[in-house]
Scaffold this motif. Sequence first.
Motif, mmCIF file in Angstrom:
data_model
loop_
_atom_site.group_PDB
_atom_site.id
_atom_site.type_symbol
_atom_site.label_atom_id
_atom_site.label_comp_id
_atom_site.label_asym_id
_atom_site.label_seq_id
_atom_site.Cartn_x
_atom_site.Cartn_y
_atom_site.Cartn_z
ATOM 1 N N ARG A 1 -1.752 -4.548 11.946
ATOM 2 C CA ARG A 1 -1.732 -3.257 12.644
ATOM 3 C C ARG A 1 -2.104 -2.149 11.663
ATOM 4 N NH1 ARG A 1 3.454 -4.728 12.034
ATOM 5 N NH2 ARG A 1 3.383 -5.744 14.041
ATOM 6 N N MET A 2 -2.472 -1.010 12.237
ATOM 7 C CA MET A 2 -2.779 0.175 11.442
ATOM 8 C C MET A 2 -2.030 1.357 12.034
ATOM 9 S SD MET A 2 -6.896 -0.440 10.921
ATOM 10 C CE MET A 2 -7.039 0.773 9.602
ATOM 11 N N LEU B 1 1.730 -7.578 3.468
ATOM 12 C CA LEU B 1 1.382 -6.504 2.543
ATOM 13 C C LEU B 1 1.142 -5.238 3.336
ATOM 14 C CD1 LEU B 1 -1.219 -8.340 0.250
ATOM 15 C CD2 LEU B 1 1.220 -8.004 -0.183
ATOM 16 N N LEU B 2 1.439 -4.106 2.732
ATOM 17 C CA LEU B 2 1.184 -2.814 3.352
ATOM 18 C C LEU B 2 0.286 -2.002 2.426
ATOM 19 C CD1 LEU B 2 1.636 -0.570 5.459
ATOM 20 C CD2 LEU B 2 3.722 0.053 4.195
ATOM 21 N N LEU B 3 -0.926 -1.745 2.887
ATOM 22 C CA LEU B 3 -1.849 -0.890 2.157
ATOM 23 C C LEU B 3 -1.630 0.548 2.590
ATOM 24 C CD1 LEU B 3 -4.434 -0.332 0.422
ATOM 25 C CD2 LEU B 3 -5.752 -0.763 2.532
ATOM 26 N N LEU B 4 -1.433 1.435 1.627
ATOM 27 C CA LEU B 4 -1.265 2.864 1.889
ATOM 28 C C LEU B 4 -2.432 3.608 1.243
ATOM 29 C CD1 LEU B 4 2.549 3.155 1.040
ATOM 30 C CD2 LEU B 4 1.524 2.936 3.308
ATOM 31 N N GLU B 5 -3.195 4.308 2.069
ATOM 32 C CA GLU B 5 -4.362 5.049 1.582
ATOM 33 C C GLU B 5 -4.140 6.540 1.799
ATOM 34 O OE1 GLU B 5 -8.247 2.673 2.557
ATOM 35 O OE2 GLU B 5 -6.859 2.470 4.247
ATOM 36 N N ASN C 1 10.648 -6.066 0.856
ATOM 37 C CA ASN C 1 9.671 -5.951 1.941
ATOM 38 C C ASN C 1 9.041 -4.563 1.880
ATOM 39 O OD1 ASN C 1 11.326 -4.077 3.557
ATOM 40 N ND2 ASN C 1 12.626 -5.863 3.942
ATOM 41 N N PRO C 2 7.867 -4.396 2.508
ATOM 42 C CA PRO C 2 7.192 -3.096 2.438
ATOM 43 C C PRO C 2 7.950 -1.976 3.139
ATOM 44 C CG PRO C 2 5.656 -4.836 3.072
ATOM 45 C CD PRO C 2 7.024 -5.412 3.151
ATOM 46 N N ASP C 3 8.693 -2.311 4.189
ATOM 47 C CA ASP C 3 9.376 -1.298 4.987
ATOM 48 C C ASP C 3 10.235 -0.379 4.128
ATOM 49 O OD1 ASP C 3 8.983 -3.957 6.220
ATOM 50 O OD2 ASP C 3 9.551 -2.953 8.086
ATOM 51 N N THR D 1 6.886 -2.215 11.947
ATOM 52 C CA THR D 1 6.540 -2.697 13.282
ATOM 53 C C THR D 1 6.714 -1.597 14.316
ATOM 54 O OG1 THR D 1 7.174 -4.969 12.708
ATOM 55 C CG2 THR D 1 7.050 -4.419 15.055
ATOM 56 N N THR D 2 7.858 -0.925 14.263
ATOM 57 C CA THR D 2 8.161 0.108 15.260
ATOM 58 C C THR D 2 7.848 1.518 14.774
ATOM 59 O OG1 THR D 2 10.437 0.423 14.482
ATOM 60 C CG2 THR D 2 10.043 -1.360 16.090
ATOM 61 N N LEU D 3 7.692 1.684 13.458
ATOM 62 C CA LEU D 3 7.508 2.991 12.804
ATOM 63 C C LEU D 3 8.724 3.899 12.966
ATOM 64 C CD1 LEU D 3 3.744 3.817 13.485
ATOM 65 C CD2 LEU D 3 4.794 2.543 11.601
#
Length: 352
Positions: A67-68, A91-95, A113-115, A123-125
């Motif tokens: 997801r993005m 993995l969580l890419l942050l740009e 974890n990335p959260d 997942t839910t933000l």
Amino acid sequence: MAMFDLEQLAKPAYSHLGPPEPITPLFSGPATLKAWQKLKPSLEQRWKKVLGSPTDTSWVRTLEVVRMFERPGYRGTVVRQATSSRTSQTLLLLEPLRPIAPSNPGIVLPFYNPDRLIGLDITTLEPLINESPLTQFGRHLVEQGYTVVCTEAFPFNTVPKPEATHWQAWWQAGAEKLLQDNPHWTGMGKLVHDTRLAVDYLLTQPGLDANRIGIMGHSLGGKMTFYSGCLDPRVTVMVMSDFGMGWSFSNWDAPWYLGPQINAPRFDLAHHHLLALAAPKPCLIIGGEADRPATWQYLNEARKVYAHSGQPNAIGFFDHASGHRPTLESLQIAYRWLAKQLEVTPAPFRLP
């Protein structure tokens, strides 16, 4: 309050470094460059043996975008990357919407974890209201303009959560599964392996400066940062928060780390032997509980090697001495130090 002088990080802030640690000196004779060049290859092989190796080596790497999302100041991309033929990591890419430089430095952040590194359920933000903002390194760094990859650690991606409520139950189950499938590996070896794959992914990002790659972590993430930073030549700078430099400072002999081998009578390696392999790579430790004045005993031994590179002050230590979690001041110092090593001027760092 006057701004902290970063030069102070290169020298102990104590008059006494605690009782002598059981440290085997790096050199049996004079600490010469020739002696180090002779010693280094054998040390590299010894650490490789300590970590072990996986059984499954023929798997094909795959990557799936899950997801993005977008938040004020940055974009997030959640991916699943294979780590073996049967396992994968999130993995969580942050740009950053405003990168820190045209050719942007990148940071890998290993953690549970990335959260937890951005304070959001990815997942839910929804906000993680019980997560301390002081360990949300991912949000801190992307908001300063860095390109960031946040990782997930085993055992959370290898075995289901056990019914037992104690946190060690999940680690124990994960370690048992890992060692069953890979009897010649260690938990720490797995953590380093997965972190290396996260560096691989970071380096595929467009506009990234492959010569300016940092790694930073707290606690478990600090352990992963230390080993990965020392052993991966692509990493150019590392920051560890309260990971426990000495064997007795933390639970290094747990089966999900290095196991009982470090307690064997003839086992004489310690972490100054690993840090020496990183020279002349800049390395900063934030202490508070697990890391303490005695940490300097290991740093001083490793600095004998750093001195040969002309960078004896590239090792730094800041001890807030107020518990395991980093403080606001320690983060401000760490981020200023990181920017200095990467030769950038970041956006201001602020907590919410």
